[in-house]
Design an enzyme around this catalytic site. Sequence first.
Site: not given
Ligand code: BG6
Length: 611
Positions: A484, A488, A507, A101-102, A606, A2, A491, A75, A27
């Site tokens: 990756e 992407k 396989h 937050n937490g 994030k 959050c 996501e 969140w 966040r």
């Molecule tokens: C996810 C993010 O929550 O956490 C990704 O959406 C990120 O983009 C992953 O790669 C790991 O986060 P961090 O901050 O540890 O690199």
Amino acid sequence: MCGIVDYIGKKQAAPILLEGLSKLEYRGYDSAGIAVFDGEEIRVEKATGRLKVLSELTHDGETMPGSVGIGHTRWATHGEPNQVNAHPHYNKNKSIVVVHNGIIENYLSLRQRLIQKGYEFSTETDTEVVAQYLDYYYQKNHDPLTSIIKVLHRVEGAYALGILFKDHPDTLYAVRKDAPLIVGKGKEGNNLIASDATALLKHTRDVYYLENNEIAVLTADSIGFFNVDGDPVEKEESRIDWDESAAEKGGYEHFMLKEMYEQPKTIRDTLNPRIKDGNVVIEELGMTDEEIRNVGRIHIVACGSAYHTGVTGKYVFEGMCRIPVEVDLASEFRYRDPILGEKDLVIVISQSGETADSLEALRITKAAGIMTLGIVNVVGSSIAREADKVMYTWAGPEIAVATTKAYSAQLIALYLLAIRFGQALGTVDAKATASMISELKRLPDQIELLLNNKEKIQNFVNHYLAAQHIFFIGRGIDYAIAMEGSLKLKEISYIHSEAYAAGELKHGTISLIEEGTLVNAIVTQDALFAKTVSNMVEVKSRGAFVMAVTNEGNTEIENTADLVIYIPQTNRFFTDSLAIIPLQLFAYYVSVGRGCDVDKPRNLAKSVTVE
Ligand code: BG6
């Protein structure tokens, strides 16, 4: 995860809280709320959904007069996202309000204890327990700091708290343990608290980073710090040199696109401070050649995209330094009781520096007495402060949930580390170092070129906006790039996508290939070129449409691929930094084409600071 913003000063608090929260929406954005003392009462307004719902509800804060307040964007972890579970939470008569937050891990047992004392709870959240427990102690001692300390000795878990007491409207309280919190020292009697600097930049660049188990006590004109025993703590002021626009979109449609175009600068900012007199110098590493030669094995531990840079890191370190590297998902590493040798080095990679699984992996390693190095983007974050050594990636604030520039900066950090290790181990001589440094220095311009040639991809994606399944294949480092690229796409476009080691396809997974299935093949490793092309032929013969990303000059690939994206020539260890660009553009334009929320994709955040 959050976002928290608190303000005390001479100005109207509500508009400042809302503006600050707007910078923290990445966040968490399922609900929001603010509480402001209006001279008599603490008024609380909360709303489900994006922050703008709350802004409209309060007419951008105008309906909530008062110069001290706390705010939160959520969140959800405990209690579904709704108006009741939105923060701030409070005691029965709203004389104590809390934003958090937490996670309070032992909230259920604390809640039970308070219910036995006659308390009633109106939310499903863990946070409400803090407000009610503060009430319990405040009734006894009528002293906010003592009450806070009492509660801190009972709660377990991760928490950044902002607290306001009706009886003490000239003071704000904040507490930090395993969740980020920064205190902003404003000018002329305005002070703030926030989860990260982006929410403060409009008001100040002078900040204090709260350490774990520290309490901040703010008035309009003073800032004091205490530990959880109530002893005063002296703290050093820091200055943030990010410019405010870094947190704004800078004219791009999305933060993600802006951050993709910031990659050339990010790479220069992360690379240049570590190139001195034509050599790689990583001061913050603080390891002698002897110490480096003593490293028996490297473990790279991370989550999400950071994990993928770790996979590339394995190929680079093993290829360049001939040192064994294990790469682990942090959520697996922390529970698999990893076998760590006393001479091992554990590298934890994290953009935010707050991802719970990565942080815990770091703590487990430290508890085992093994050396840890954090590769982190957020200065002052938990991993940065708890790792034995930290190497910052200078990507600046990354707002879009799907990482791009921080990913690219992490690759640069790994390349530099590998060259440094190679020099100490004698596998990289001065000539190789010089040539690799010049290749690294060319990357930013080469990336700019790739970003500017986006039309080909922009036109191509229109054919695949309705795709159900898209595959990415590659061998060696190309497999890490494929991972990756696939993440992407998943996501931000919600299309099901898989990345496969190209040689593994036959396989099993090749059974999924049918007429028109799109397969993106990454083919940048010359030694594996022919092998990967034969895998492309395998999927083509089952009807797939193949897009290939390969090095300039590999024109024979046009015999097999339906669409080819060429990347400039670079060192075989650095191709990830170039090949990822067309894959980022691909994912971005598919997401835009499907009308998805590029910067805040559903179900994601994030950085995940809870397990
Ligand atoms: C996810 C993010 O929550 O956490 C990704 O959406 C990120 O983009 C992953 O790669 C790991 O986060 P961090 O901050 O540890 O690199």
